[in-house]
Motif scaffolding. Structure first.
Motif, short mmCIF file in Angstrom:
data_model
loop_
_atom_site.label_atom_id
_atom_site.label_comp_id
_atom_site.label_asym_id
_atom_site.label_seq_id
_atom_site.Cartn_x
_atom_site.Cartn_y
_atom_site.Cartn_z
N TRP A 284 0.86 -1.19 0.00
CA TRP A 284 0.00 0.00 0.00
C TRP A 284 0.89 1.24 0.00
O TRP A 284 1.35 1.70 1.02
N SER A 287 -1.24 5.60 0.85
CA SER A 287 -2.12 5.97 1.96
C SER A 287 -2.03 7.47 2.21
O SER A 287 -1.02 8.12 1.89
N HIS A 322 -9.57 9.31 2.14
CA HIS A 322 -8.67 8.66 3.09
C HIS A 322 -8.27 7.28 2.57
O HIS A 322 -8.85 6.27 2.97
N VAL A 324 -6.43 3.97 2.71
CA VAL A 324 -5.81 3.22 3.79
C VAL A 324 -5.49 1.82 3.29
O VAL A 324 -5.63 1.51 2.10
N THR A 325 -5.11 0.96 4.20
CA THR A 325 -4.78 -0.41 3.83
C THR A 325 -6.02 -1.13 3.31
O THR A 325 -7.01 -1.26 4.02
N ASP A 403 -3.60 6.77 -5.85
CA ASP A 403 -4.69 6.76 -4.87
C ASP A 403 -6.03 7.07 -5.53
O ASP A 403 -6.95 7.56 -4.88
#
Length: 728
Positions: A284, A287, A322, A324-325, A403
């Motif tokens: 990832w 993030s 946001h 994230v993982t 992202d």
């Protein structure tokens, strides 16, 4: 009351906060002839966090650290950690130097993958902490802070769900019209800092204050490691003919933060050798947290004889993108409505007494929050169960490429409500003895509805799409009761001792409830004694505590860096903290802080996922991870009448276990040093701040999952920043 008169009173109260014990508190000692010429000018600071009324820290039966304006002015304050680091029993670090912070107080908060948990964060009396105890710092202007108060341990009057303690951030007052300034800063790694503060008296009863800040950094020693934030605030102060005050603030923040991926052991060694790390193997890579926030707060204060009424209303609205993982969270807006109706009543009960009480109500409402797949990823076509397994081949995600959001995974609507009641009676049977007895009760409800269309599968490392949407509804409530009993006894003008017993609860977070609906709220019970001393040229604080936590919510890092949460039967936390300052001649102050921590699971069967099956392993007797036995800090301040100032501080965070199984320790870091050199003449001030002066290559955190895989979060190498401030 005329505003100029109020300003005079305001400035006088700030000055008197440093000289509070020289008169009334020890009147009996003076009359009895107990001589102590040094402590006749004893210095103490005022705290309003522990008891919701202004009291000297020496008189409060709790472990308190106050970071004052002088310390804050000596820091560059790109991150709140700049001021808090070195506080005994407190770990605060940032992954990239932006506004993000990992905060642990007496072991509480360590299970948070990001942000702050189990610790109540207050800004000017307004909770920055959600009902499920998650806190965020993205809409706190670190350039507009007057002081920071840290109260450690359970028993907060601000929130029952704060087993680690309470941090209150107090911004500069609208009534302080002498603090106008412009501040410019530039530094390595693209660091930028621009701040202005302008206040104006409109007439005898009105004052306004406008502040603005821009902070940014490239932090290009690692990939995907930038931050940028803009903040603007308008404050208004009104003095009414009745003597009441009304203070109102409206602020806007835009905060963009990239969070770099974790490092393998080999990649961390590359960083240690070169000071840089690029092209990591983290799955990832992208993030971050990108948010906009509107914040409104208004507070009123009116005296009615012996009764002071202090109602407060606040509203904030925030949205964030946001990544994230495993997924990208896209929240179009959460609206927070809250009120705190507080009073303080002075009366006589076994002597001078004060009753503080009030009610709290809050609603956090989110509609249409969504989770998405990562749109751009590298994959490999594999059989996750091996050549003879039953599963079909899948596109296993190797790493993200951006992202950008892809297919929809889920939608969610939620409403979190909190209703609270607090009371505390403070009595002074004698001039030497002060007793606090109080409690706080909170009822929290989580009403969540999620519609899932797919999910990230940790086993196959790929996205699964459901044949039909799956709807999950969660409607659960928690009742938390937080009683407290404490007493302080003044041995003489210099020394006082205290003892206290307090309790706090800790509810699971929204995401933890959804992943494990069987989680119970934790309960922390703390017994503590301490010694405090205030003298003209030195001060000392010593505390010894024993905290028992039942049903503690523990993070278990399963293979693939997946966090699962479980209740431990019982955890015992024992420790002591020591902090002090002493004057060395006319211009030097030496500071020292030390904390010893012995935190162990008394009853904990850790459920480890082996071949998809949860298998219990007894961890009873093991130390809790991430918290060392030893933490210490040394500082030296120099302040010369010519205007030259200097400060050097070295912090040590000792070795700690990386996992619940206690299989291996990380060495921590030794004497991580920061330096400030400054000069002030007239309206001009120049300062140079250097972080990590000796360019140590360290990790802010090291984790080891149940399969033995280690991940590292690298600390920043040496950086320097030059600031210029013009005051007018």
């Amino acid at each position: 009351m005329h505003l100029n008169k109020y300003n005079s009173i305001f400035k006088s109260s700030l000055a008197s906060s440093l000289l509070i014990f020289s008169n009334s508190l020890f009147a009996a000692d003076s009359q009895s002839g107990d001589a102590d010429p040094v402590s006749d000018e004893a210095i103490d600071t005022i705290s309003v966090t522990a008891s919701r009324i202004a009291r000297g820290t020496k008189e409060v039966p709790a472990a308190i650290n106050v970071i004052d304006s002088k310390r804050i002015d000596a820091e560059q304050m790109q991150n709140i950690k700049d001021a808090i680091r070195g506080t005994p029993g407190v770990l605060i670090e940032s992954k990239n130097g932006g506004y993000d912070s990992r905060l642990i107080i007496r072991g509480a908060g360590q299970k948070a993958n990001y942000g702050v948990r189990e610790i109540m964060v207050i800004r000017d009396g307004v909770p920055m902490t959600d009902p499920d105890s998650f806190s965020r710092f993205d809409f706190i202007d670190t350039q507009d802070i007057e002081r920071i108060e840290i109260t450690k341990g359970p028993g907060s009057l601000y929130g029952s769900g704060s087993s680690g303690g309470t941090i209150q951030i107090i911004s500069k007052s609208v009534f302080d019209v002498d603090g106008n300034r412009v501040k410019l800063g530039i530094g390595e790694d693209g660091q930028e800092n621009l701040h202005f503060r302008y206040s104006q008296e409109l007439n005898d009863s009105n004052s306004v204050l406008l502040t603005g800040s821009h902070r940014a950094a490239d932090n290009n020693w690692r990939d995907w490691n930038n931050f940028d934030t803009q903040q603007l605030s308008l404050k208004h102060g009104l003095m009414l003919d009745s003597g009441a005050t009304l203070e109102t603030e409206l602020s806007y923040s835009q905060a963009d933060l990239q969070l770099p991926g974790s490092l393998t052991e080999a990649e961390f060694e590359t960083y240690r050798n070169t000071g840089e790390q690029h092209n990591t193997s983290s799955q990832w890579q992208h993030s971050g947290r990108y948010s906009t926030i509107w914040f409104f707060n208004t507070r009123y204060e009116q005296e009615f004889g012996d009764l002071v009424f202090k109602p407060r209303f606040y509203f904030n609205s925030w949205d964030h993108y946001h990544p994230v993982t495993g997924a990208i969270n896209d929240n179009p807006g959460t609206n927070v409505f809250g009120t705190d109706l507080e009073f303080a009543y002075s009366h006589n009960l076994l002597g001078d007494s004060t009753l503080v009480g009030g009610v709290t109500a809050r609603l956090d409402k989110t509609d249409g929050s969504k989770k998405y797949q990562y749109a751009d990823v590298d994959t490999v076509f594999v059989d996750p169960d091996g050549p003879f397994g039953p599963s079909p081949f899948v596109n296993q995600i190797v790493r993200t490429l951006s992202d950008r959001k892809g297919a929809l995974l889920s939608t969610e609507d939620s409403a979190n409500t909190l209703f609270g009641l607090f009371l505390q009676e403070t009595v002074r049977p004698t001039d030497r003895l002060t007793i606090d007895a109080g409690f706080r009760f909170d009822r929290m409800n989580f009403d969540i509805e999620e519609i899932a269309y797919g999910e990230y599968d940790w086993g196959t490392k790929s996205y699964d799409t459901f044949g039909a949407p799956v709807t999950t509804k969660t409607d659960t409530s928690f009742d938390l009761f937080s009683p407290k009993l404490g007493a302080t006894y003044a041995l003489n003008k210099t020394y006082s001792v205290y003892g206290m017993v307090a309790q706090s609860g800790q509810v699971p977070s929204e995401s933890e409830i959804q992943s494990n609906s069987n989680l119970d709220a934790a309960t922390a019970t703390n017994v503590e004694i301490g010694l405090k001393a205030r003298a003209k040229d030195w001060n000392l604080d010593l505390s010894l505590y024993r905290t028992t936590v039942t049903d503690e919510i523990v993070s278990v890092l399963q293979p693939g860096n997946q966090s699962e949460f479980q209740n431990a039967g019982e955890t015992l936390k024992k420790g002591f903290e020591l902090s002090g300052n002493v004057a060395l001649g006319r211009h030097f102050w030496l500071g020292a802080n030390y904390a010893y921590s012995d935190y162990r699971y008394q009853d904990f069967n850790e459920l480890v996922r082996i071949m998809g099956v949860l298998t219990p392993f007894d961890r009873s007797g093991n130390q809790t991870p991430f918290v060392p036995n030893h933490q210490y800090s040394l500082s030296l301040d120099y302040d010369h009448p010519s205007g030259f100032r200097a400060r050097i501080q070295a912090d040590t965070w000792g070795s700690y276990y990386m996992d619940n199984a206690n299989t291996e320790k990380y060495d921590g870091y030794d004497f991580l040093t920061s330096l400030m050199l400054g000069y002030e003449t007239g309206a001009h001030k120049v300062s140079l701040n250097v972080d990590n002066l000796f360019d140590k290559r360290f990790a802010t955190e090291v984790k080891k999952d149940t399969s033995g895989t280690k991940t590292y979060s690298a600390g920043s190498p040496r950086t320097a920043m030059l600031n210029y401030t013009y005051s007018f």
